[in-house]
Design a protein around this motif. Structure first.
Motif, short mmCIF file in Angstrom:
data_model
loop_
_atom_site.label_atom_id
_atom_site.label_comp_id
_atom_site.label_asym_id
_atom_site.label_seq_id
_atom_site.Cartn_x
_atom_site.Cartn_y
_atom_site.Cartn_z
N THR A 139 0.83 -1.20 0.00
CA THR A 139 0.00 0.00 0.00
C THR A 139 0.87 1.26 0.00
O THR A 139 1.72 1.42 0.85
N PRO A 140 0.66 2.17 -0.97
CA PRO A 140 1.44 3.40 -1.02
C PRO A 140 1.09 4.30 0.16
O PRO A 140 0.00 4.21 0.71
N LEU A 141 2.01 5.18 0.54
CA LEU A 141 1.79 6.02 1.70
C LEU A 141 0.62 6.98 1.51
O LEU A 141 -0.25 7.09 2.35
N ASP A 142 0.61 7.73 0.42
CA ASP A 142 -0.47 8.68 0.19
C ASP A 142 -0.66 8.90 -1.29
O ASP A 142 -0.42 9.99 -1.81
N PRO A 143 -1.12 7.89 -2.04
CA PRO A 143 -1.19 7.97 -3.49
C PRO A 143 -2.18 9.00 -4.00
O PRO A 143 -1.98 9.57 -5.05
N VAL A 144 -3.26 9.24 -3.28
CA VAL A 144 -4.31 10.09 -3.82
C VAL A 144 -3.90 11.55 -3.92
O VAL A 144 -4.58 12.35 -4.53
N ASN A 145 -2.77 11.91 -3.32
CA ASN A 145 -2.31 13.28 -3.46
C ASN A 145 -1.80 13.58 -4.86
O ASN A 145 -1.70 14.73 -5.26
N THR A 146 -1.43 12.55 -5.61
CA THR A 146 -0.85 12.76 -6.93
C THR A 146 -1.68 12.16 -8.05
O THR A 146 -1.33 12.28 -9.21
N VAL A 147 -2.77 11.52 -7.73
CA VAL A 147 -3.59 10.86 -8.75
C VAL A 147 -4.87 11.63 -9.01
O VAL A 147 -5.70 11.78 -8.14
N GLN A 148 -5.01 12.15 -10.21
CA GLN A 148 -6.22 12.87 -10.59
C GLN A 148 -7.23 11.88 -11.15
O GLN A 148 -6.90 11.10 -12.01
N ILE A 149 -8.46 11.94 -10.67
CA ILE A 149 -9.45 11.02 -11.17
C ILE A 149 -10.64 11.70 -11.81
O ILE A 149 -11.60 11.04 -12.19
N ALA A 150 -10.58 13.01 -11.99
CA ALA A 150 -11.66 13.70 -12.67
C ALA A 150 -11.76 13.21 -14.10
O ALA A 150 -10.77 13.12 -14.80
N GLY A 151 -12.95 12.84 -14.53
CA GLY A 151 -13.14 12.41 -15.91
C GLY A 151 -12.85 10.95 -16.15
O GLY A 151 -12.88 10.47 -17.28
N ALA A 152 -12.54 10.18 -15.11
CA ALA A 152 -12.30 8.75 -15.28
C ALA A 152 -13.62 8.06 -15.63
O ALA A 152 -14.69 8.62 -15.44
N PRO A 153 -13.56 6.83 -16.14
CA PRO A 153 -14.77 6.14 -16.56
C PRO A 153 -15.64 5.67 -15.40
O PRO A 153 -15.28 5.84 -14.25
N LYS A 154 -16.76 5.05 -15.74
CA LYS A 154 -17.76 4.55 -14.81
C LYS A 154 -17.24 4.33 -13.39
O LYS A 154 -16.33 3.55 -13.18
N ALA A 155 -17.85 5.00 -12.47
CA ALA A 155 -17.40 4.93 -11.09
C ALA A 155 -17.73 3.58 -10.47
O ALA A 155 -18.90 3.20 -10.38
N PRO A 156 -16.72 2.83 -10.01
CA PRO A 156 -16.99 1.58 -9.32
C PRO A 156 -17.45 1.85 -7.90
O PRO A 156 -17.16 2.92 -7.33
N THR A 157 -18.16 0.93 -7.31
CA THR A 157 -18.59 1.08 -5.93
C THR A 157 -17.48 0.62 -5.00
O THR A 157 -16.53 -0.06 -5.42
N THR A 158 -17.61 0.96 -3.73
CA THR A 158 -16.62 0.52 -2.74
C THR A 158 -16.58 -1.00 -2.69
O THR A 158 -15.51 -1.60 -2.58
N GLY A 159 -17.75 -1.64 -2.79
CA GLY A 159 -17.81 -3.10 -2.76
C GLY A 159 -17.08 -3.74 -3.93
O GLY A 159 -16.39 -4.75 -3.77
N GLU A 160 -17.23 -3.16 -5.12
CA GLU A 160 -16.54 -3.68 -6.29
C GLU A 160 -15.03 -3.63 -6.11
O GLU A 160 -14.30 -4.51 -6.56
N LEU A 161 -14.58 -2.59 -5.46
CA LEU A 161 -13.14 -2.38 -5.29
C LEU A 161 -12.55 -3.21 -4.17
O LEU A 161 -11.36 -3.50 -4.18
N THR A 162 -13.35 -3.56 -3.18
CA THR A 162 -12.79 -4.22 -1.99
C THR A 162 -13.31 -5.62 -1.69
O THR A 162 -12.65 -6.37 -0.97
N LYS A 163 -14.47 -5.98 -2.24
CA LYS A 163 -15.07 -7.25 -1.84
C LYS A 163 -15.37 -8.20 -2.99
O LYS A 163 -15.60 -9.39 -2.76
#
Length: 275
Positions: free
Chosen positions: A27-51
């Motif tokens: 797990t990266p320390l703080d990846p979301v500080n450098t990753v832009q996600i505006a305009g990315a495709p269909k938003a997955p749910t939390t369940g899709e990503l983790t379960k």
């Protein structure tokens, strides 16, 4: 559905999606500080990503093992012309990738694909016997923590066998073609040369992971250096609550009040949250 629903901007998340490639496994320390996600495709749910291991965006690593450990995908099929198996969607994508490579005079072949828990256990134990546990963990996944067990990962090499399963594959014409074109077919090069501190694995220019065309392009157009980075940004976005009609109304009313406070400036101009 757009990645951000009505009224949600990238500023709400404090994240961004810009430019980089590939990778994957601690797990990266703080990846979301450098990753832009505006305009990315269909938003997955939390369940899709983790379960949901059936999701093409499932993250599997030592930190995120499969459960149950002997998980087997339900839609495996043979990759045309081989005895290897992948999940239906990934198999079709890999076939198209290999066909495109041939059309560009690159002779590439699939070397490995789906592996069962038992097969992965034999491979990992073999590496431990040959190289010791520490080095084995840099080049192989323990059973129950491998993407190959998802049926979404494939190792690709030159049909000649030159530099196959070696870092020098990345310097061959076929390896360069693969890195440049994998995203067109929904794949990412999962373990990049500068990603070991995050992924836990040495550079593997031959190891492809299927995440779908839209997400492969979004990730490779972003600042995500590894799949862990991209996955973490998606997970953060999935937890952002979409404002309801009542939320928007309350925002407007609070701004309306500001209009009548000193110095009587129209504070609401340019701040219509319903747009």
């Amino acid at each position: 559905m757009s990645f951000f629903r009505v009224g949600i901007s990238a500023l709400v998340l404090g994240v961004s999606l810009a430019a980089a490639p590939l990778g994957a496994q601690a797990t990266p320390l703080d990846p979301v500080n450098t990753v832009q996600i505006a305009g990315a495709p269909k938003a997955p749910t939390t369940g899709e990503l983790t379960k949901n291991h059936a999701s093409v965006l499932a993250l599997v690593s030592r930190a995120e093992p499969l459960s149950p450990a002997n998980y087997t995908p339900k839609d495996l099929r043979s990759v045309s012309g081989t005895s290897l198996e992948l999940r239906q969607e990934a198999a079709t994508a890999l076939e198209k990738l290999l066909q495109a490579a041939r059309a560009d005079s690159q002779s590439l072949s699939a070397l490995s694909a789906y592996r069962s828990y038992d097969r992965q256990k034999v491979l990992f134990n073999g590496y431990v016997a040959s190289y010791g546990t520490d080095y084995a963990m840099r080049i192989s996944a323990e059973a129950g923590t491998s993407e190959h067990q998802l049926g979404l990962a494939a190792d690709v090499g030159l049909s000649s066998g030159y530099c196959n399963l070696k870092s020098c594959f990345g310097e061959t014409e076929g390896g360069k073609w693969l890195a440049a074109n994998a995203e067109k077919f929904g794949f990412i090069v999962r373990y990049p040369s500068d990603g070991e501190k995050v992924t836990g694995y040495k550079y593997e220019p031959w190891h492809l992971r299927y995440i779908g065309v839209e997400h492969a392009k979004a990730m490779n157009a972003s600042g995500a250096g590894t799949f862990e980075d991209y996955h973490a940004a998606l997970l953060k976005a999935s937890k952002v609550k979409t404002p309801s009609a009542s939320d928007i109304k309350a925002q407007r009313e609070s701004l309306l009040v500001l209009r009548f406070l000193p110095p009587y400036r129209d504070w609401s101009i340019g701040y219509d949250f319903a747009r």
